[in-house]
Design a protein around this motif. Sequence first.
Motif, PDB file in Angstrom:
ATOM      1  N   VAL A  86      -0.258  -4.503  19.512  1.00  0.00           N
ATOM      2  CA  VAL A  86      -0.490  -3.068  19.371  1.00  0.00           C
ATOM      3  C   VAL A  86       0.489  -2.417  18.405  1.00  0.00           C
ATOM      4  CG1 VAL A  86      -1.560  -2.810  21.646  1.00  0.00           C
ATOM      5  CG2 VAL A  86       0.933  -2.583  21.423  1.00  0.00           C
ATOM      6  N   GLY A  87       1.632  -3.062  18.146  1.00  0.00           N
ATOM      7  CA  GLY A  87       2.637  -2.469  17.272  1.00  0.00           C
ATOM      8  C   GLY A  87       3.515  -1.475  18.008  1.00  0.00           C
ATOM      9  N   TYR A  88       4.642  -1.156  17.384  1.00  0.00           N
ATOM     10  CA  TYR A  88       5.643  -0.259  17.977  1.00  0.00           C
ATOM     11  C   TYR A  88       6.013   0.802  16.953  1.00  0.00           C
ATOM     12  CZ  TYR A  88      10.108   1.104  20.209  1.00  0.00           C
ATOM     13  OH  TYR A  88      11.140   1.793  20.800  1.00  0.00           O
ATOM     14  N   LEU A  89       5.828   2.062  17.335  1.00  0.00           N
ATOM     15  CA  LEU A  89       6.016   3.204  16.452  1.00  0.00           C
ATOM     16  C   LEU A  89       7.113   4.101  17.017  1.00  0.00           C
ATOM     17  CD1 LEU A  89       4.804   4.786  13.963  1.00  0.00           C
ATOM     18  CD2 LEU A  89       3.293   5.921  15.611  1.00  0.00           C
ATOM     19  N   VAL A  90       8.094   4.452  16.192  1.00  0.00           N
ATOM     20  CA  VAL A  90       9.194   5.324  16.616  1.00  0.00           C
ATOM     21  C   VAL A  90       9.182   6.562  15.724  1.00  0.00           C
ATOM     22  CG1 VAL A  90      11.663   5.530  17.060  1.00  0.00           C
ATOM     23  CG2 VAL A  90      10.541   3.302  17.261  1.00  0.00           C
ATOM     24  N   LYS A 124       0.721   9.207  11.756  1.00  0.00           N
ATOM     25  CA  LYS A 124      -0.400   9.885  12.404  1.00  0.00           C
ATOM     26  C   LYS A 124      -1.700   9.103  12.243  1.00  0.00           C
ATOM     27  CE  LYS A 124       1.464  14.570  12.393  1.00  0.00           C
ATOM     28  NZ  LYS A 124       1.257  15.990  12.008  1.00  0.00           N
ATOM     29  N   GLU A 125      -1.789   8.298  11.216  1.00  0.00           N
ATOM     30  CA  GLU A 125      -2.950   7.424  11.099  1.00  0.00           C
ATOM     31  C   GLU A 125      -2.906   6.349  12.190  1.00  0.00           C
ATOM     32  OE1 GLU A 125      -2.971   5.812   7.195  1.00  0.00           O
ATOM     33  OE2 GLU A 125      -3.437   7.727   6.205  1.00  0.00           O
ATOM     34  N   ARG A 126      -1.702   5.839  12.471  1.00  0.00           N
ATOM     35  CA  ARG A 126      -1.565   4.810  13.493  1.00  0.00           C
ATOM     36  C   ARG A 126      -1.695   5.387  14.889  1.00  0.00           C
ATOM     37  NH1 ARG A 126      -0.332  -0.020  11.561  1.00  0.00           N
ATOM     38  NH2 ARG A 126       0.477  -0.207   9.434  1.00  0.00           N
ATOM     39  N   TYR A 140       8.044   1.624  11.990  1.00  0.00           N
ATOM     40  CA  TYR A 140       6.908   0.873  12.541  1.00  0.00           C
ATOM     41  C   TYR A 140       7.198  -0.615  12.481  1.00  0.00           C
ATOM     42  CZ  TYR A 140       2.345  -1.060  13.462  1.00  0.00           C
ATOM     43  OH  TYR A 140       1.320  -1.778  14.010  1.00  0.00           O
ATOM     44  N   SER A 141       6.967  -1.276  13.593  1.00  0.00           N
ATOM     45  CA  SER A 141       7.066  -2.736  13.679  1.00  0.00           C
ATOM     46  C   SER A 141       5.780  -3.273  14.268  1.00  0.00           C
ATOM     47  CB  SER A 141       8.251  -3.144  14.568  1.00  0.00           C
ATOM     48  OG  SER A 141       8.217  -4.548  14.812  1.00  0.00           O
ATOM     49  N   VAL A 239       2.410   1.229  20.922  1.00  0.00           N
ATOM     50  CA  VAL A 239       3.469   1.719  21.789  1.00  0.00           C
ATOM     51  C   VAL A 239       4.270   2.719  20.959  1.00  0.00           C
ATOM     52  CG1 VAL A 239       5.530   1.112  23.109  1.00  0.00           C
ATOM     53  CG2 VAL A 239       3.571  -0.441  23.058  1.00  0.00           C
ATOM     54  N   THR A 240       4.415   3.941  21.447  1.00  0.00           N
ATOM     55  CA  THR A 240       5.016   4.997  20.625  1.00  0.00           C
ATOM     56  C   THR A 240       6.171   5.653  21.352  1.00  0.00           C
ATOM     57  OG1 THR A 240       2.859   5.439  19.605  1.00  0.00           O
ATOM     58  CG2 THR A 240       4.572   7.108  19.326  1.00  0.00           C
ATOM     59  N   LEU A 241       7.314   5.725  20.658  1.00  0.00           N
ATOM     60  CA  LEU A 241       8.514   6.374  21.179  1.00  0.00           C
ATOM     61  C   LEU A 241       8.820   7.607  20.352  1.00  0.00           C
ATOM     62  CD1 LEU A 241      11.159   6.372  22.940  1.00  0.00           C
ATOM     63  CD2 LEU A 241      12.204   5.040  21.081  1.00  0.00           C
TER      64      LEU A 241
END
Length: 362
Positions: A86-90, A124-126, A140-141, A239-241
């Motif tokens: 899912v990737g990780y977004l901060v 915001k696209e992700r 983003y990872s 996953v977004t922080l």
Amino acid sequence: MSDTRVAVIGGGVIGLSIAYHLAEAGVETMLLERGALGSGASRATADVVRSYFAGNALSSALAVRSLEAYRAFPARPGADLPLRQVGYLVLFSEPEQVTAFEADLPAQLDAGVDVGLISVEEAKERNPLIGDLPLLAAAYSPQAYVSDTAAIVNAYAAAAERAGATLCTRCPVTGLDTQAGRVFTADGEITADAIVCAAGAWSASLLRCAGVDLPLMEPTEQELLVTDPLPPGTPDLPVTLHAASGLLIRVRGDRLLIGMGYPGPDREAWRRGVAAQLAVTYPSLAGLALHTAVTGLRDASPDKTAFIGHQPGPPAFLYATGFSGHGLCNAPAAGELVRDLYLDQDPGIDVAKLAVGRQRTG
């Protein structure tokens, strides 16, 4: 009285990884768990395995190594493991956060982490649910996956037993004599050539009884919340922080799983704060009811990096605790490191950076 070569205290994902790796290496191992397997901090996770830990390249290196092990789970220890990428977004809203990310980036890349700075537009696209926040940029990872902690616990337990380990549940440890290699339990006394403390939130009190100076912080209670069903058509999200508030979200089925720090003494006030931050960060979700998903005690170290190390014997004393919420992401590597320390093998990493006393030595 029973005898074993190694007694592992703690039946969470860390202790089970250690027991599996030791038993796989041919070491007679007995694991002691006060309750059911995986009933401590391992039951209060978001089921996310990721590699990027901001400002903590050492934990990131352990996570990169562990992620490789999770991908190889069908071959070793031999269990199919759900891994949904899912990737990780901060999300960064302050210039200092961007500066800190850029300063930390070389160490993260050296640790093997795939992470980079992206624009607000790409963020915001992700995650199209992000509202009109005063964001500056995001990290983003892609190395983040939704998995199943219970499946990992069960896989390690089954593989440890196949390799010859003895797993004792409902067997609380009441005391230690690390000088004599003795472990005291409600069911009797165990002698061992080596003792491994992997007791999570119970490590601090246990080690104090043994006179072992491990600077763990007092355990804190973690709570994760879950929303009512999401609006139809809500996309899957990384996953977004939100770095400024600590609001962390991931999609779980048709709902959102949420964490934001620790509840503290006023749980209701904390929940109101979570709801308010959720509404600001994701306006389309404002008004969704929040419910407790899971709670559990979490062990922590002063610098949010695990303590992994050993005091040579005989009897030897080893420890793997203080994971500060990184336990699931670090568990395979932790098991490998403890095994290598016990067998006096090269662990492939500078374990002095994980050992007690690292604050004094730098």
